[in-house]
Scaffold this active site. Structure first.
Site, PDB file in Angstrom:
ATOM      1  CG  ASP A 128      30.932 112.956 -13.723  1.00 12.01           C
ATOM      2  OD1 ASP A 128      30.928 113.571 -12.638  1.00 12.01           O
ATOM      3  OD2 ASP A 128      30.675 113.498 -14.814  1.00 12.01           O
ATOM      4  NE  ARG A 130      31.009 116.372 -13.338  1.00 12.10           N
ATOM      5  CZ  ARG A 130      31.295 116.795 -14.556  1.00 12.10           C
ATOM      6  NH1 ARG A 130      31.468 118.099 -14.776  1.00 12.10           N
ATOM      7  NH2 ARG A 130      31.413 115.940 -15.558  1.00 12.10           N
TER       8      ARG A 130
END
Length: 216
Positions: A128, A130
């Site tokens: 991930d 983000r």
């Protein structure tokens, strides 16, 4: 890097009611994010129903069944409409931060048997990519201090808390499971710690129109 700034706002009529669309931008990179606001959120002491929704073109706009994103977006907006007050942050980090083209490449690897995490790692990315901290900055610019956060992702909750946003409640958002995304949801639960409640029982499989579709 300079902090994100609130730069524009306008009314946005939708099938879920009229929202105020608020635009945010980083002054140096011009990277943009958006929030949809409904109702009066000026009372900082009253928790606001909120959703941090990461951009997903395939799910949100193209109605893909490979993920639960489009279902979560629609459900979150509907729940805000029913409450009459709330905020949806549209976090523009497509493909968990790897971008649309790399997301398509990841999908290709998934077609060959990899799960969503393995595909990202094979492309040289983290599971991930983000950064949710910017979402806390957006909440602050909107004057939101307390939220009832609609999410299955524990990282969103922890990041908001560390950034000073009081998450008084996590509101589950288990929607949209079908035969095409059950493995994806299972991977998020087992490898990323998401709070996933599976619906793949006999009654669900017999009544869900998506699960009744022919397997590709």
């Amino acid at each position: 890097m300079a902090k994100i700034q609130l730069v524009a706002q306008a009314n946005l009529p939708t099938e879920y009611g009229i929202f105020k669309m608020v635009g945010f931008e980083f002054p140096d990179t011009k990277k943009e994010h958006v929030a949809l606001v409904m109702g009066d959120i000026s009372n900082a002491d009253e928790p606001v129903l909120a959703r941090i929704h990461s951009e997903c073109l395939t799910g949100d706009a193209l109605h893909s069944l490979k993920c639960d994103c489009g279902f979560q977006l629609a459900t979150a907006l509907k729940q805000i409409q029913e409450e009459g007050r709330g905020v949806l942050i549209y976090h523009r980090e497509e493909g968990r931060g790897i971008g649309l083209i790399n997301k398509i490449r990841a999908y290709s690897l998934q077609d060959k048997g990899m799960d969503t995490i393995e595909a990202n790692l094979a492309l040289g990315f983290k599971a991930d990519e983000r950064n949710f901290e910017v979402c806390a900055d957006m909440f602050e610019l909107l004057g939101v201090k307390k939220v009832r956060l609609m999410t299955n992702n524990p990282e969103k909750v922890e990041t908001m808390k560390k950034a000073g946003i009081n998450v008084v409640e996590r509101v589950p958002l288990n929607v949209g499971e079908n035969r095409y995304n059950t493995k994806y949801l299972d991977t998020k639960a087992k490898k990323m710690g998401h709070y996933i409640v599976h619906n793949n029982d006999e009654q669900h499989l017999m009544t869900c129109p998506h699960c009744q579709e022919e397997i590709i």
